[in-house]
Design a protein around this motif. Structure first.
Motif, PDB file in Angstrom:
ATOM      1  N   PRO A  75      51.770  45.548  41.364  1.00 31.38           N
ATOM      2  CA  PRO A  75      51.397  44.354  42.367  1.00 31.38           C
ATOM      3  C   PRO A  75      50.992  43.228  41.467  1.00 31.38           C
ATOM      4  N   GLN A  76      51.246  42.147  41.947  1.00 31.89           N
ATOM      5  CA  GLN A  76      51.166  40.760  41.232  1.00 31.89           C
ATOM      6  C   GLN A  76      49.752  40.172  41.894  1.00 31.89           C
ATOM      7  N   GLY A  77      48.886  39.764  40.905  1.00 27.08           N
ATOM      8  CA  GLY A  77      47.611  39.165  41.321  1.00 27.08           C
ATOM      9  C   GLY A  77      47.930  37.800  41.860  1.00 27.08           C
ATOM     10  N   LEU A  78      46.847  36.997  42.351  1.00 27.75           N
ATOM     11  CA  LEU A  78      46.614  35.784  42.471  1.00 27.75           C
ATOM     12  C   LEU A  78      46.047  34.961  41.170  1.00 27.75           C
ATOM     13  N   LYS A  79      46.922  33.776  40.801  1.00 26.50           N
ATOM     14  CA  LYS A  79      46.096  33.137  39.697  1.00 26.50           C
ATOM     15  C   LYS A  79      45.146  32.173  40.463  1.00 26.50           C
ATOM     16  N   ILE A  80      44.076  32.089  39.917  1.00 26.36           N
ATOM     17  CA  ILE A  80      43.416  30.888  40.287  1.00 26.36           C
ATOM     18  C   ILE A  80      42.697  30.059  39.091  1.00 26.36           C
ATOM     19  N   PRO A  81      42.532  28.828  39.272  1.00 32.87           N
ATOM     20  CA  PRO A  81      42.277  27.896  38.383  1.00 32.87           C
ATOM     21  C   PRO A  81      40.651  28.282  37.863  1.00 32.87           C
ATOM     22  N   VAL A  82      40.254  27.948  36.435  1.00 30.06           N
ATOM     23  CA  VAL A  82      39.243  28.139  35.920  1.00 30.06           C
ATOM     24  C   VAL A  82      38.964  26.755  35.745  1.00 30.06           C
ATOM     25  N   LEU A  83      37.917  25.954  36.439  1.00 24.54           N
ATOM     26  CA  LEU A  83      37.461  24.622  36.368  1.00 24.54           C
ATOM     27  C   LEU A  83      36.221  24.633  35.405  1.00 24.54           C
ATOM     28  N   ILE A  98      41.385  21.753  34.443  1.00 21.00           N
ATOM     29  CA  ILE A  98      41.553  23.151  34.321  1.00 21.00           C
ATOM     30  C   ILE A  98      41.626  23.812  33.197  1.00 21.00           C
ATOM     31  N   LEU A  99      40.720  24.592  32.688  1.00 16.00           N
ATOM     32  CA  LEU A  99      40.337  25.174  31.523  1.00 16.00           C
ATOM     33  C   LEU A  99      41.521  26.391  31.131  1.00 16.00           C
ATOM     34  N   ASP A 100      41.756  27.127  32.219  1.00 17.48           N
ATOM     35  CA  ASP A 100      42.468  28.521  32.209  1.00 17.48           C
ATOM     36  C   ASP A 100      42.907  28.782  33.524  1.00 17.48           C
ATOM     37  N   TYR A 101      43.406  30.038  33.361  1.00 16.90           N
ATOM     38  CA  TYR A 101      43.634  30.643  34.833  1.00 16.90           C
ATOM     39  C   TYR A 101      42.961  32.233  34.911  1.00 16.90           C
ATOM     40  N   GLU A 102      42.592  32.418  35.941  1.00 13.10           N
ATOM     41  CA  GLU A 102      42.194  34.042  36.097  1.00 13.10           C
ATOM     42  C   GLU A 102      42.809  34.703  37.040  1.00 13.10           C
ATOM     43  N   GLU A 103      43.209  35.927  37.149  1.00 17.72           N
ATOM     44  CA  GLU A 103      43.782  36.759  38.008  1.00 17.72           C
ATOM     45  C   GLU A 103      42.928  37.462  39.019  1.00 17.72           C
ATOM     46  N   VAL A 104      43.286  37.545  40.332  1.00 15.51           N
ATOM     47  CA  VAL A 104      42.443  38.196  41.337  1.00 15.51           C
ATOM     48  C   VAL A 104      43.222  39.101  42.145  1.00 15.51           C
ATOM     49  N   PRO A 105      42.861  39.980  42.611  1.00 15.52           N
ATOM     50  CA  PRO A 105      43.778  40.924  43.402  1.00 15.52           C
ATOM     51  C   PRO A 105      44.594  40.208  44.568  1.00 15.52           C
ATOM     52  N   GLN A 106      45.921  40.480  44.682  1.00 14.36           N
ATOM     53  CA  GLN A 106      46.745  39.865  45.693  1.00 14.36           C
ATOM     54  C   GLN A 106      46.167  39.894  47.443  1.00 14.36           C
ATOM     55  N   ASP A 132      30.217  31.902  30.424  1.00 12.75           N
ATOM     56  CA  ASP A 132      31.074  33.050  31.373  1.00 12.75           C
ATOM     57  C   ASP A 132      31.728  32.539  32.407  1.00 12.75           C
ATOM     58  N   VAL A 133      32.625  33.035  33.013  1.00 15.50           N
ATOM     59  CA  VAL A 133      33.338  32.588  34.103  1.00 15.50           C
ATOM     60  C   VAL A 133      32.923  33.325  35.412  1.00 15.50           C
ATOM     61  N   VAL A 134      32.775  32.689  36.419  1.00 19.67           N
ATOM     62  CA  VAL A 134      32.357  33.295  37.802  1.00 19.67           C
ATOM     63  C   VAL A 134      33.518  33.032  38.607  1.00 19.67           C
ATOM     64  N   VAL A 200      31.558  35.807  43.707  1.00 15.57           N
ATOM     65  CA  VAL A 200      32.021  36.937  44.145  1.00 15.57           C
ATOM     66  C   VAL A 200      32.246  37.898  43.024  1.00 15.57           C
ATOM     67  N   GLU A 201      32.309  37.273  41.742  1.00 13.37           N
ATOM     68  CA  GLU A 201      32.588  38.157  40.710  1.00 13.37           C
ATOM     69  C   GLU A 201      32.090  37.431  39.458  1.00 13.37           C
ATOM     70  N   LEU A 202      31.644  38.068  38.318  1.00 16.01           N
ATOM     71  CA  LEU A 202      31.197  37.641  37.075  1.00 16.01           C
ATOM     72  C   LEU A 202      32.355  38.061  36.115  1.00 16.01           C
ATOM     73  N   ARG A 203      32.766  37.343  35.409  1.00 13.20           N
ATOM     74  CA  ARG A 203      33.518  37.717  34.232  1.00 13.20           C
ATOM     75  C   ARG A 203      33.244  37.379  33.041  1.00 13.20           C
ATOM     76  N   SER A 204      32.477  38.223  32.381  1.00 15.00           N
ATOM     77  CA  SER A 204      31.589  37.695  31.056  1.00 15.00           C
ATOM     78  C   SER A 204      32.805  37.551  29.883  1.00 15.00           C
ATOM     79  N   LYS A 205      32.335  36.686  29.004  1.00 16.85           N
ATOM     80  CA  LYS A 205      33.177  36.557  27.933  1.00 16.85           C
ATOM     81  C   LYS A 205      32.548  36.859  26.673  1.00 16.85           C
ATOM     82  N   PHE A 206      33.090  37.543  25.667  1.00 20.67           N
ATOM     83  CA  PHE A 206      32.477  38.302  24.442  1.00 20.67           C
ATOM     84  C   PHE A 206      33.023  37.378  23.552  1.00 20.67           C
TER      85      PHE A 206
END
Length: 206
Positions: A75-83, A98-106, A132-134, A200-206
């Motif tokens: 399944p392809q996820g949804l691409k959302i912009p990282v601001l 827009i700095l990047d894109y993150e994928e969330v479930p379809q 970090d990205v939220v 709704v979600e935290l995506r930590s960056k290492f």
């Protein structure tokens, strides 16, 4: 993919499970009983061009008889912009920083509009660090205890815990070095203080 012998054994098994005699199988498939007998005892191979006929009669598919398995499509996820920043008065969809894109479930597509924001500063440490990205669901209100993205007086968006009171709201940092910011009901309107969404979600960056 199964060998011819394995296919025949599966045909025999399905025939028995469906309480079908060899004579009935012969009649439905349109092949002489003597030929089916030779398939079953291994003295003749079952022709591949007859697999479809056997599958139809036995209420299954040629792929099942042959043991062909397909990988389900990923399944392809949804691409959302990282601001990087969100300014007052500009719809999220119109932000060009827009700095990047993150994928969330379809499946999230039916749950609203989402965007991601790169965190600046240490006010939400130790859980949320600088960089970090939220993932944020766009909404103009939230419940006490929710982590929200808010705009205060048109400044860049800030990530804080929301606490509601009868007289207004507090935007609370998890880092004890930062005092809570309290806004009266009047200030919420006049400054203004605008909630952009709920984290709704935290995506930590290492």
């Amino acid at each position: 993919m199964k060998t011819n012998r394995e296919v025949v054994e599966l045909v025999k098994k399905l025939t028995e499970e469906q309480n079908m005699s060899m004579s009935e199988l012969s009649r439905r498939v349109g092949i002489a009983k003597s030929a089916i007998s030779r398939y079953f005892n291994g003295t003749r191979e079952l022709p591949l061009n007859k697999i479809g006929d056997f599958a139809s009669v036995l209420h299954t598919t040629p792929d099942y008889l042959l043991g062909i398995e397909y990988e389900p499509p990923t399944p392809q996820g949804l691409k959302i912009p990282v601001l990087g920043t969100v300014a007052a008065g500009i719809p999220i969809s119109a932000v060009e920083d827009i700095l990047d894109y993150e994928e969330v479930p379809q499946s999230w597509e039916s749950q609203g509009e989402f965007f991601a924001l790169k965190i600046k500063g240490d006010s939400m440490e130790p859980k949320i660090d600088d960089g970090d990205v939220v993932i944020v669901r766009q909404q103009s209100d939230a419940n006490s205890g929710d982590t929200v993205i808010a705009l205060v007086n048109g400044d860049d968006a800030t990530c804080k815990k929301l606490q509601k009171t009868e007289n207004g709201i507090m935007l609370v940092s998890t880092n004890p070095n930062y005092l809570p910011m309290f806004f009266t009901n009047e200030e919420i309107v006049t400054k203004p203080v605008v909630i952009l969404g709920k984290v709704v979600e935290l995506r930590s960056k290492f």
